[in-house]
Design a protein around this motif. Structure first.
Motif, PDB file in Angstrom:
ATOM      1  N   TYR A  89     -25.776  18.441  50.154  1.00  0.00           N
ATOM      2  CA  TYR A  89     -25.616  17.911  48.792  1.00  0.00           C
ATOM      3  C   TYR A  89     -24.489  16.890  48.817  1.00  0.00           C
ATOM      4  O   TYR A  89     -23.342  17.222  49.101  1.00  0.00           O
ATOM      5  N   ASN A  90     -24.822  15.628  48.506  1.00  0.00           N
ATOM      6  CA  ASN A  90     -23.846  14.539  48.529  1.00  0.00           C
ATOM      7  C   ASN A  90     -23.324  14.277  47.120  1.00  0.00           C
ATOM      8  O   ASN A  90     -24.095  13.947  46.218  1.00  0.00           O
ATOM      9  N   VAL A  91     -22.035  14.489  46.929  1.00  0.00           N
ATOM     10  CA  VAL A  91     -21.414  14.263  45.627  1.00  0.00           C
ATOM     11  C   VAL A  91     -21.080  12.782  45.511  1.00  0.00           C
ATOM     12  O   VAL A  91     -20.367  12.226  46.348  1.00  0.00           O
ATOM     13  N   GLY A  92     -21.616  12.126  44.472  1.00  0.00           N
ATOM     14  CA  GLY A  92     -21.468  10.685  44.334  1.00  0.00           C
ATOM     15  C   GLY A  92     -20.025  10.230  44.362  1.00  0.00           C
ATOM     16  O   GLY A  92     -19.192  10.738  43.627  1.00  0.00           O
ATOM     17  N   GLY A  93     -19.729   9.272  45.239  1.00  0.00           N
ATOM     18  CA  GLY A  93     -18.381   8.725  45.314  1.00  0.00           C
ATOM     19  C   GLY A  93     -17.376   9.612  46.004  1.00  0.00           C
ATOM     20  O   GLY A  93     -16.177   9.306  46.012  1.00  0.00           O
ATOM     21  N   ALA A  94     -17.814  10.744  46.594  1.00  0.00           N
ATOM     22  CA  ALA A  94     -16.876  11.662  47.258  1.00  0.00           C
ATOM     23  C   ALA A  94     -17.530  12.180  48.537  1.00  0.00           C
ATOM     24  O   ALA A  94     -18.255  11.446  49.213  1.00  0.00           O
ATOM     25  N   GLY A  95     -17.291  13.444  48.852  1.00  0.00           N
ATOM     26  CA  GLY A  95     -17.797  14.008  50.094  1.00  0.00           C
ATOM     27  C   GLY A  95     -19.131  14.718  49.915  1.00  0.00           C
ATOM     28  O   GLY A  95     -19.863  14.483  48.952  1.00  0.00           O
ATOM     29  N   ALA A  96     -19.431  15.595  50.867  1.00  0.00           N
ATOM     30  CA  ALA A  96     -20.696  16.311  50.881  1.00  0.00           C
ATOM     31  C   ALA A  96     -20.434  17.807  50.950  1.00  0.00           C
ATOM     32  O   ALA A  96     -19.394  18.257  51.432  1.00  0.00           O
ATOM     33  N   VAL A  97     -21.406  18.571  50.452  1.00  0.00           N
ATOM     34  CA  VAL A  97     -21.348  20.030  50.494  1.00  0.00           C
ATOM     35  C   VAL A  97     -22.519  20.517  51.320  1.00  0.00           C
ATOM     36  O   VAL A  97     -23.675  20.188  51.015  1.00  0.00           O
ATOM     37  N   ASN A  98     -22.237  21.247  52.399  1.00  0.00           N
ATOM     38  CA  ASN A  98     -23.319  21.880  53.156  1.00  0.00           C
ATOM     39  C   ASN A  98     -23.911  22.968  52.266  1.00  0.00           C
ATOM     40  O   ASN A  98     -23.278  23.978  51.992  1.00  0.00           O
ATOM     41  N   TYR A  99     -25.141  22.735  51.810  1.00  0.00           N
ATOM     42  CA  TYR A  99     -25.703  23.554  50.744  1.00  0.00           C
ATOM     43  C   TYR A  99     -26.467  24.768  51.277  1.00  0.00           C
ATOM     44  O   TYR A  99     -26.245  25.894  50.825  1.00  0.00           O
ATOM     45  N   ALA A 100     -27.381  24.569  52.223  1.00  0.00           N
ATOM     46  CA  ALA A 100     -28.192  25.705  52.673  1.00  0.00           C
ATOM     47  C   ALA A 100     -28.971  25.344  53.923  1.00  0.00           C
ATOM     48  O   ALA A 100     -29.205  24.164  54.221  1.00  0.00           O
ATOM     49  N   TRP A 101     -29.354  26.378  54.656  1.00  0.00           N
ATOM     50  CA  TRP A 101     -30.383  26.298  55.686  1.00  0.00           C
ATOM     51  C   TRP A 101     -31.527  27.199  55.237  1.00  0.00           C
ATOM     52  O   TRP A 101     -31.318  28.382  54.931  1.00  0.00           O
ATOM     53  N   LEU A 102     -32.722  26.623  55.193  1.00  0.00           N
ATOM     54  CA  LEU A 102     -33.904  27.348  54.729  1.00  0.00           C
ATOM     55  C   LEU A 102     -35.022  27.230  55.766  1.00  0.00           C
ATOM     56  O   LEU A 102     -35.081  26.254  56.508  1.00  0.00           O
ATOM     57  N   ARG A 103     -35.900  28.215  55.791  1.00  0.00           N
ATOM     58  CA  ARG A 103     -37.090  28.092  56.627  1.00  0.00           C
ATOM     59  C   ARG A 103     -38.289  27.776  55.745  1.00  0.00           C
ATOM     60  O   ARG A 103     -38.419  28.287  54.630  1.00  0.00           O
ATOM     61  N   ILE A 104     -39.172  26.915  56.239  1.00  0.00           N
ATOM     62  CA  ILE A 104     -40.357  26.529  55.481  1.00  0.00           C
ATOM     63  C   ILE A 104     -41.343  27.697  55.452  1.00  0.00           C
ATOM     64  O   ILE A 104     -41.665  28.290  56.489  1.00  0.00           O
ATOM     65  N   THR A 105     -41.831  28.017  54.254  1.00  0.00           N
ATOM     66  CA  THR A 105     -42.825  29.080  54.110  1.00  0.00           C
ATOM     67  C   THR A 105     -44.158  28.563  53.592  1.00  0.00           C
ATOM     68  O   THR A 105     -45.140  29.317  53.566  1.00  0.00           O
ATOM     69  N   GLY A 106     -44.216  27.319  53.173  1.00  0.00           N
ATOM     70  CA  GLY A 106     -45.476  26.758  52.689  1.00  0.00           C
ATOM     71  C   GLY A 106     -45.487  25.247  52.800  1.00  0.00           C
ATOM     72  O   GLY A 106     -44.459  24.590  52.624  1.00  0.00           O
TER      73      GLY A 106
END
Length: 431
Positions: A89-106
């Motif tokens: 997740y990239n916060v506009g004009g600032a840094g980034a937040v590592n949001y999640a790791w997910l596995r694809i189910t569909g």
């Protein structure tokens, strides 16, 4: 909450450029596509609670200009055979937040094809209607809908093939780590106290439910962090964030329902020697839910052959009553500006505007979070569970503040936790 640097946290509280998502697709330790996915729209749901197994779920619609991302085989780039999504997740004009790791189910592609005629010198369409030097070409355009869940899904699917028991010297945390070690590392958050586990404990079939049961012994739960790690966190503790008017709050809603509002608990058993039936009951005799009062009569029944004396029956009825009173809660629907660092399970304070322009500060726990974007993120919506007794206390503060402001306008009352102790002694007497 997710890890976030102070500069980015400050940016969340102010004006900024539009936030964005970056989504990479991985299989094992390798990227399966050279570029991030072109996300057209997305939604995230997070939940926390004693019976919640998979805490994070998401849907994405990604552009597929070449028609190559709709999976045919399980090991295709976005197939369900093990592809993981890294969400940043990239916060506009600032840094980034590592949001999640997910596995694809569909993976559900939507494809359509269109044709056009192009010039191609020397080409003659076989058995066609086009003139010489013309060719018809077909273009496939597509979008792919993806569903994904957090990495605890691996543990949930990995059921025990035979019963297992802890080894010598095992603890709750060491067992949690052992049972989940094939899928993610574990981080123990502050405030969690470990205890030993008996070797007589038996895990029957469900691996993830066994992990839940273990953590319940130490008043803890698990949730996935932004780097694909599991966090063991305490269900106790104080609020880590306050949202209020002028500080991120967009709207607060609430509601009530009558289901589950009992006021008498009836326990039935069987006398150990004679086998005669035993029945004991306790009830609420005061308050808004008083048995036989305006709420009416709403008994709850419990029956067990383990209850063999009247004393056991009445004691257990009292236990059921006390558990009911302890679990009474008010659920708030809280809309805030986008807050990617917040997680289900966080303890927060919600500043609720009430009558006469005052704000009541309600401590609670986030039980679920909804986020979405198209692709720019919109508001964050949270369900916040607040203890009924805390709500009553906070509203009482606001009522007294309103009274005191009208009687003694030279006084001001911030109604913040802790300010209640500043009230004059005569008010404590009135209460």
């Amino acid at each position: 909450m997710r890890l976030i640097d102070q500069n980015t946290l400050d940016a969340l509280d102010g004006s900024r450029l539009a936030d964005t998502l970056t989504v990479w697709a991985w299989r094992g330790s390798n990227l399966v596509l050279p570029d991030p996915l072109q996300v057209k729209s997305w939604s995230f749901e997070e939940e926390a609670g004693d019976n919640v197994k998979i805490g994070q779920r998401a849907t994405f619609v990604v552009a597929d200009p070449n028609g190559t991302l709709g999976a045919w085989k399980f090991d295709d780039p976005l197939g369900v055979g093990g592809t993981k999504l890294q969400i940043i997740y990239n916060v506009g004009g600032a840094g980034a937040v590592n949001y999640a790791w997910l596995r694809i189910t569909g993976n559900t592609p939507t494809e359509y094809r269109e044709s056009r005629v192009i010039d191609e010198y020397g080409y003659i369409e076989p058995d066609g209607s086009l003139p010489m030097h013309k060719r018809r070409v077909w273009i496939t355009r597509a979008a792919v809908a993806l569903t994904a869940v957090d990495l605890t899904d691996y543990v949930d699917r990995d059921r025990f093939e035979a019963p297992q028991s802890p080894g010598s010297g095992a603890t709750v945390i060491s067992e949690f780590k052992r049972l989940t070690a094939n899928y993610f590392p574990t981080v123990v958050d502050a405030g969690v106290t470990d205890i030993g586990v008996s070797r007589q404990l038996v895990y029957e079939r469900e691996r993830l439910e066994s992990c839940q049961d273990l953590l319940s012994r130490i008043s803890a739960r698990y949730r996935m962090g932004g780097d694909g790690e599991a966090h063991i966190y305490s269900t106790r503790g104080s609020a880590s964030w306050r949202v209020e008017p002028g500080n991120g709050l967009v709207n607060v809603g609430r509601g009530q329902g009558i289901d589950g509002l009992y006021n008498r608990w009836v326990v039935e058993g069987k006398e150990g020697v004679t086998g005669n039936p035993i029945t004991s009951a306790v009830q609420l005799s005061i308050g808004a839910l008083k048995y036989g009062g305006d709420h009416g009569r709403a008994p709850y029944f419990y029956k067990s052959e383990m209850i063999t004396t009247p004393t056991q029956a009445v004691n257990y009825a009292a236990t059921l009553r006390d558990e009911f009173l302890g679990n009474l809660a008010v659920e708030l629907t809280v809309e805030t500006t986008p807050r990617p660092e917040r997680q289900a399970g966080d303890k927060i304070e919600v500043g609720c505007p009430v009558a006469a322009g005052h704000v009541a500060y309600l401590p609670g726990i986030i039980t679920s979070i909804s986020r979405s974007g198209d692709p720019i993120p919109r508001e964050t919506t949270m369900k916040v569970r607040c203890s009924y007794s805390d709500v009553v206390t906070a509203l009482t503060r606001t009522q007294w503040a309103e009274h005191l402001t009208s009687e003694m306008p030279e006084l001001t009352w911030d109604l913040m936790p802790g300010s209640w102790g500043q009230l004059p002694e005569r008010i404590w007497t009135d209460l």
